[in-house]
Scaffold this motif. Structure first.
Motif, PDB file in Angstrom:
ATOM      1  N   SER A 294       0.751  -1.207   0.092  1.00  0.00           N
ATOM      2  CA  SER A 294      -0.137   0.210  -0.002  1.00  0.00           C
ATOM      3  C   SER A 294       0.915   1.306  -0.066  1.00  0.00           C
ATOM      4  O   SER A 294       1.935   1.457   0.736  1.00  0.00           O
ATOM      5  N   LEU A 295       0.293   2.159  -1.076  1.00  0.00           N
ATOM      6  CA  LEU A 295       1.160   3.273  -1.039  1.00  0.00           C
ATOM      7  C   LEU A 295       0.107   4.586  -0.922  1.00  0.00           C
ATOM      8  O   LEU A 295      -0.861   4.523  -1.562  1.00  0.00           O
ATOM      9  N   ASP A 296       0.663   5.942  -0.379  1.00  0.00           N
ATOM     10  CA  ASP A 296      -0.030   7.143  -0.528  1.00  0.00           C
ATOM     11  C   ASP A 296       0.684   7.770  -1.513  1.00  0.00           C
ATOM     12  O   ASP A 296       2.060   7.543  -1.762  1.00  0.00           O
ATOM     13  N   PHE A 297       0.125   8.641  -2.355  1.00  0.00           N
ATOM     14  CA  PHE A 297       0.856   9.399  -3.456  1.00  0.00           C
ATOM     15  C   PHE A 297      -0.015  10.554  -3.646  1.00  0.00           C
ATOM     16  O   PHE A 297      -0.953  10.812  -3.253  1.00  0.00           O
ATOM     17  N   SER A 298       0.885  11.527  -4.435  1.00  0.00           N
ATOM     18  CA  SER A 298       0.414  12.810  -4.736  1.00  0.00           C
ATOM     19  C   SER A 298       0.908  13.016  -6.062  1.00  0.00           C
ATOM     20  O   SER A 298       2.155  12.760  -6.242  1.00  0.00           O
ATOM     21  N   GLY A 299       0.510  13.979  -7.052  1.00  0.00           N
ATOM     22  CA  GLY A 299       0.989  14.292  -8.076  1.00  0.00           C
ATOM     23  C   GLY A 299       0.319  15.637  -8.633  1.00  0.00           C
ATOM     24  O   GLY A 299      -0.557  16.000  -8.254  1.00  0.00           O
ATOM     25  N   GLU A 300       0.587  15.747  -9.960  1.00  0.00           N
ATOM     26  CA  GLU A 300       0.083  17.003 -10.439  1.00  0.00           C
ATOM     27  C   GLU A 300      -0.608  16.646 -12.000  1.00  0.00           C
ATOM     28  O   GLU A 300      -0.217  15.663 -12.839  1.00  0.00           O
ATOM     29  N   ILE A 301      -1.862  17.145 -12.097  1.00  0.00           N
ATOM     30  CA  ILE A 301      -2.670  16.954 -13.220  1.00  0.00           C
ATOM     31  C   ILE A 301      -2.223  17.635 -14.328  1.00  0.00           C
ATOM     32  O   ILE A 301      -1.684  18.977 -14.133  1.00  0.00           O
ATOM     33  N   SER A 302      -1.576  17.073 -15.359  1.00  0.00           N
ATOM     34  CA  SER A 302      -0.885  17.488 -16.396  1.00  0.00           C
ATOM     35  C   SER A 302      -1.835  18.705 -17.355  1.00  0.00           C
ATOM     36  O   SER A 302      -3.043  18.443 -17.420  1.00  0.00           O
ATOM     37  N   GLU A 303      -1.090  19.582 -17.918  1.00  0.00           N
ATOM     38  CA  GLU A 303      -1.850  20.513 -18.905  1.00  0.00           C
ATOM     39  C   GLU A 303      -1.431  20.302 -20.370  1.00  0.00           C
ATOM     40  O   GLU A 303      -1.779  20.787 -21.422  1.00  0.00           O
ATOM     41  N   PHE A 304      -0.678  18.789 -20.448  1.00  0.00           N
ATOM     42  CA  PHE A 304       0.091  18.691 -22.037  1.00  0.00           C
ATOM     43  C   PHE A 304      -0.476  17.076 -22.248  1.00  0.00           C
ATOM     44  O   PHE A 304       0.261  16.604 -23.074  1.00  0.00           O
ATOM     45  N   LEU A 305      -1.621  16.756 -22.102  1.00  0.00           N
ATOM     46  CA  LEU A 305      -2.499  15.633 -22.595  1.00  0.00           C
ATOM     47  C   LEU A 305      -1.695  14.370 -22.451  1.00  0.00           C
ATOM     48  O   LEU A 305      -1.946  13.451 -23.332  1.00  0.00           O
ATOM     49  N   TYR A 306      -1.014  14.165 -21.277  1.00  0.00           N
ATOM     50  CA  TYR A 306      -0.583  12.841 -20.898  1.00  0.00           C
ATOM     51  C   TYR A 306      -0.904  12.609 -19.623  1.00  0.00           C
ATOM     52  O   TYR A 306      -1.244  13.221 -18.651  1.00  0.00           O
ATOM     53  N   ALA A 307      -1.050  11.116 -19.262  1.00  0.00           N
ATOM     54  CA  ALA A 307      -1.434  10.584 -17.776  1.00  0.00           C
ATOM     55  C   ALA A 307      -2.630  11.126 -17.457  1.00  0.00           C
ATOM     56  O   ALA A 307      -3.735  10.922 -18.072  1.00  0.00           O
ATOM     57  N   ILE A 308      -2.625  11.835 -16.467  1.00  0.00           N
ATOM     58  CA  ILE A 308      -4.015  12.492 -15.813  1.00  0.00           C
ATOM     59  C   ILE A 308      -4.019  14.073 -16.494  1.00  0.00           C
ATOM     60  O   ILE A 308      -2.889  14.656 -15.979  1.00  0.00           O
ATOM     61  N   TYR A 309      -4.849  14.601 -17.131  1.00  0.00           N
ATOM     62  CA  TYR A 309      -4.564  15.824 -17.802  1.00  0.00           C
ATOM     63  C   TYR A 309      -5.960  16.536 -17.529  1.00  0.00           C
ATOM     64  O   TYR A 309      -6.975  15.894 -17.544  1.00  0.00           O
ATOM     65  N   VAL A 310      -5.702  17.711 -17.587  1.00  0.00           N
ATOM     66  CA  VAL A 310      -6.985  18.732 -17.658  1.00  0.00           C
ATOM     67  C   VAL A 310      -7.456  19.260 -19.187  1.00  0.00           C
ATOM     68  O   VAL A 310      -6.408  19.303 -19.797  1.00  0.00           O
TER      69      VAL A 310
END
Length: 939
Positions: free
Chosen positions: A169-185
């Motif tokens: 089990s792991l906790d994690f955080s990251g940034e929503i991308s503005e450049f259409l990869y991974a998780i993006y807005v």
């Protein structure tokens, strides 16, 4: 919310509560995480990393652990709209996401380290459990992303035992991308406010795009295609949004006045790259299916206007076709499709949640071309085919991505022909597929369909496998095999392959094994693997030469560069017919010159090979047979199948490019066009003459060439009633190509028609556009090309103000047609501003400009000046587009210098090879071609 809580306390609180798996814990999580979101400091956007080595000795995960299931909670904290408050200097939007994951895995070989893929994530609180004893295992260290590694290493105090079952089990955080990869807005403007009282119509949504290796940017995981598992997912999202996932929703409830959660049933066993979710305010429309709940989502305004109706109408029918054809039902009870304002690539086959660029899923009646329906149908058919080829049965590693993409291309021919039989698209799409593959595979820098696994290691290696070889050559060799062993036998082999390997991984050897079983059951004699390995394990394809005077038939590796040495050869099934005999098949074996008088004895009649273009090879003939075939096409072309009329032109031109036949033979093959009215031969000629245009539109050859093409197209153009669009689908293609050729070669009546139509639109006192949607793309381009600032700025203003995706795409392409260099330069600058040209449209817009002779040099300078910005998403595509005209030593020198200083890649190597071919070809053929056009136009 408290505005004074520190960032460190907020993250600590979030990580504590995110480990709670029970849904009741979500309420506590919201309370604990009662922090002002805008006060957080998200992870700084990283630069794109260079690939570095992970667990030695290569870039692959060790095989000592096998994942079985994941439990994933994700919380994207974005706002769907900007809330402007008095005395607030920064907007409320945040691009933070947090989460928690637990992966259950089986230990195959004892190890004291757990390796996962993880990139650009902040991880914390690792907990390792022995699932067999329910005991915790101590963690001594966590090494995450050192030097931009793609690996996360969890070092343990004691070794995991082979045969045991464990969890991490792991906790994690990251940034929503503005450049259409991974998780993006993604952003869009909603013409109709989503909620009563809204005044700001700009909206935000988040989506994922994880293929091939971006799942590890969303949560730590075993991010390799043969590391399959099930996924149990919960998404926390704002109350006025809807979350979609791979599987059906199992639970949803309100947490507080701002947040809710949505949980989903466990997914089928699948690869991480197929994981997907979206959070948006979109609405949906249903499709008809007796078992599967099919929903197509889009902007509320688009759904209300009926723009998703066509996609919804055909999706259920295509799904039923595949279920019947494969005799395997679709593996889930729900299928969502969503039209996203931003997505790279065109579409993605995530299991149960297929994502599309908005423009390829929506059909806007009265705005979209009638022909846009075929594009929508082909894309949907391709993505639905993946639900079996890729999702149900997945390649073991990315070196065999053609098993996904080649099959999806191949099957889409038949699916679209089933749901839209009046379109008569199968032959056209098969030919287009064949020629796309031929173009890249004619270079020594091509790659095998199935290279060794060790050759495909890095993300860059993997991404470069997504090309016309994997997609188009893959489909072409499958079609050739099906034609040779009989399509019925081939289909039986595919059914066994899918049935026996469902939820598993395969390589091409498995495919050959099952088709061989079907061949053997049918008492056939083909050695499938022996034959097909010559097509998949080596580059290129052959040119088969048939000498009708002595009966000799032989093959040679076809390459544009005649200085390249090659001894490659293939098992080639050659389907042959003559003017007096029906088609028959001979198998040409590797490395042999064979005498086939029994097939070629026709008493002086013509011989035609590769009947209906079922084989992946080119054909050359002795001069006498070429002359007979070309004479037949001029006198009575209908004796030759329409696909072969197009292919004879294509073979002649490409054999001439490779200096196997004289260039005058290729030009002679266009004489019959004066009386040709079918689309496929014209399309083939136009596409091949485009190479002549690219090589000579900056030289004195171009003038006589235009005169010749005006003469050839005049009959086709005048046979069309340009005041109305034909009802027959294939005739609509013919009308458009007639206008394109006529106007681009300055046929006066065509230019007059285009400029008059556009001027009427400009001068209209209403917003109504009377140009038929089918003709808008070609009319817009031709009118802007002959016009000036007024026409260009009118088109730009229409582009900016339009909310219709189809209209915007047609205008965006047309804006690149102007001959005014200063306008093209302005347009290029716009591509650096995502507010003016969306990120996913940057590469295609720049390539449209590069395709314009007035813009090619501008683009070459522009991409070098802005390479650091542009190459991150669009490098290979831009290199292909901007170097197509390169045919001088100076241009080659600049390209080589660019490759050394900026971008050493497969794309630049191919461009350098093609430029060398171009230089040699132009120097040898320019004078001959000029004389031929001058002689023909003088007649």
């Amino acid at each position: 919310m408290s505005k004074n809580s520190s960032v460190s306390k907020a993250f600590a609180a979030a990580f504590v509560v995110l480990t709670v798996s029970a849904i009741t814990g979500l309420v506590i999580m919201i309370i604990v995480y009662n922090t002002e979101i805008s006060s957080m400091n998200p992870t700084p956007r990283p630069t794109f990393p260079s690939t570095t080595a992970g667990p030695p000795p290569d870039m692959r995960l060790p095989k000592n652990l096998r994942p079985q299931s994941y439990k994933v909670l994700l919380w994207p904290r974005f706002y769907t709209k900007i809330i402007e408050e008095v005395n607030v200097t920064s907007p409320n939007q945040t691009l933070l996401f947090t989460g928690n994951s637990t992966v259950n895995f089986h230990c195959v070989q004892s190890t004291s380290s757990i390796y996962l893929n993880s990139m650009w994530l902040i991880v914390a609180n690792p907990v390792v459990m022995n699932k067999d004893t329910n005991e915790k295992i101590g963690v001594s260290a966590v090494n995450d992303q050192q030097d931009n590694s793609i690996f996360l290493e969890v070092q343990l105090n004691s070794a995991l035992e082979a045969g045991g079952n464990y969890s991490l089990s792991l906790d994690f955080s990251g940034e929503i991308s503005e450049f259409l990869y991974a998780i993006y807005v993604s952003t869009y403007v909603e013409g109709v406010p989503a909620h009563e009282g809204d005044t700001n119509t700009e909206r935000f949504l988040v989506a994922t795009n994880l293929e091939p290796t971006d799942a590890s940017r969303l949560f730590p995981c075993f991010d390799e295609p043969d590391m399959k598992a099930t996924f149990n997912v919960t998404i926390i999202h704002r109350r006025d949004t809807k979350a979609l996932g791979n599987a059906e929703q199992s639970d949803s409830n309100i947490i507080d006045k701002e947040w809710k959660y949505t949980s989903f049933h466990p997914t089928p066993i699948m690869s991480t790259y197929l994981f997907a979710f979206t959070v948006s305010e979109f609405n949906s429309i249903s499709s008809q299916h007796d078992r599967v709940n099919i929903q197509t989502y889009a902007r509320p305004e688009a759904i209300a206007a009926g723009h998703a109706q066509y996609a919804a109408n055909i999706t259920g029918e295509i799904l039923k076709f595949y279920e019947s054809h494969f005799e395997i039902i679709y593996a889930q009870t729900k299928l969502d499709q969503i039209a996203l304002p931003d997505l790279e690539p065109t579409a993605m086959e995530n299991w149960g949640l297929i994502t599309y660029q908005e423009g390829v899923l929506l059909y806007e009646k009265g705005v979209s071309s009638l022909l846009h329906k075929e594009f929508i149908a082909m894309i949907i058919a391709h993505e639905l085919a993946h639900q079996w080829f890729g999702n149900l049965v997945t390649m073991k590693w990315w070196n065999d991505i053609w098993l996904n993409e080649g099959f999806a291309n191949y099957m889409s021919f038949f699916a679209v022909d089933h749901v839209e039989p009046t379109f008569k698209l199968k032959d056209m799409h098969m030919m287009n597929n064949l020629h796309n593959a031929f173009e890249q595979d004619s270079l020594a820098s091509s790659h095998p369909l199935s290279p060794p696994q060790g050759d495909i290691q890095t993300t860059s290696d993997i991404i470069q496998m997504f090309d016309s070889i994997s997609y188009c050559k893959g489909a072409a060799v499958l079609r050739m095999l099906a034609d040779y062993v009989d399509k019925r036998v081939f289909d039986n082999g595919i059914k066994m392959y899918l049935s026996d390997l469902r939820y598993k991984n395969s390589d091409q050897n498995d495919l050959w094994e099952y088709i061989q079983k079907a061949v053997d059951e049918d008492a056939g004699h083909t050695e499938v693997a022996e034959m097909m390995n010559t097509w998949t394990k080596q580059i290129g394809y052959p040119v088969v030469t048939i000498n009708t005077t002595n009966g000799e038939v032989y093959q040679k590796h076809f390459l544009f560069n005649d200085s390249s040495e090659s001894s490659l050869s293939w098992f080639v099934p050659v389907r042959v017919m003559s003017n007096i005999s029906a088609p028959t098949v001979l198998l040409l074996k590797p490395g042999k010159i064979e005498n086939k008088d029994e097939f070629l004895s026709t008493n002086g009649e013509w011989i035609l090979a590769n009947v209906n273009c079922s084989g992946y090879y080119r054909v050359n003939y002795n001069p006498e047979n070429w002359e007979r075939l070309l004479t037949q096409m001029e006198k009575n072309p209908h004796r030759i199948p329409v696909m072969n009329r197009g292919q004879l032109v294509d073979d002649a031109f490409n054999l001439a490019r490779a200096k196997i036949v004289e260039v005058t033979l290729a030009l002679n093959s266009t004489r019959f066009l004066r009386n040709e009215r079918e689309f496929l031969p014209w399309e083939s000629a136009v596409r091949n003459l485009e190479y002549f245009v690219l090589m000579f539109d900056r030289s004195e050859v171009y003038g006589p060439m235009q005169v010749y093409l005006r003469k050839q197209v005049e009959g086709l153009y005048n046979s069309q009633n340009q005041s109305e669009v034909p009802t027959d689908h294939s005739s609509q293609h013919t009308q458009i190509i007639a206008i394109q050729v006529a106007c681009s070669n300055r046929l006066p009546e065509c230019l007059e028609m285009a400029t008059e139509m556009f001027a009427n639109w400009m001068n209209s006192n209403t917003t109504e556009n009377n140009i038929h949607p089918n003709l808008r793309s070609v009319i817009y381009c031709q009118a802007v090309a002959v016009g000036g600032k007024e026409e260009w700025e009118f088109a730009w203003n229409k582009f900016q103000s339009s909310s219709d995706t189809s209209e915007k795409d047609q205008l965006r392409e047309a804006l690149a047609c102007t001959k005014k260099i200063w306008l093209l330069s302005r347009y290029l600058e716009y591509t650096l501003n995502p507010e003016m040209i969306r990120l996913m449209d940057v590469a295609s817009t720049i390539n449209h400009i590069a395709n314009n002779v007035a813009g090619q040099a501008l683009v070459w300078n522009f991409i070098r000046a802005h390479w650091e910005y542009l190459h991150m998403w669009h490098g290979p595509e831009l290199i292909r587009g901007v170097t197509r005209r390169f045919c001088t030593q100076f241009e080659l020198d600049e390209l080589v210098k660019f490759s050394i200083e900026y971008y050493q890649s497969t794309a630049t190597r191919r461009a350098i090879e093609q430029t060398r071919v171009n230089i040699q070809w132009v120097s040898q053929n320019k004078d001959i071609i000029l004389q031929w056009f001058e002689r023909e136009t003088a007649l």
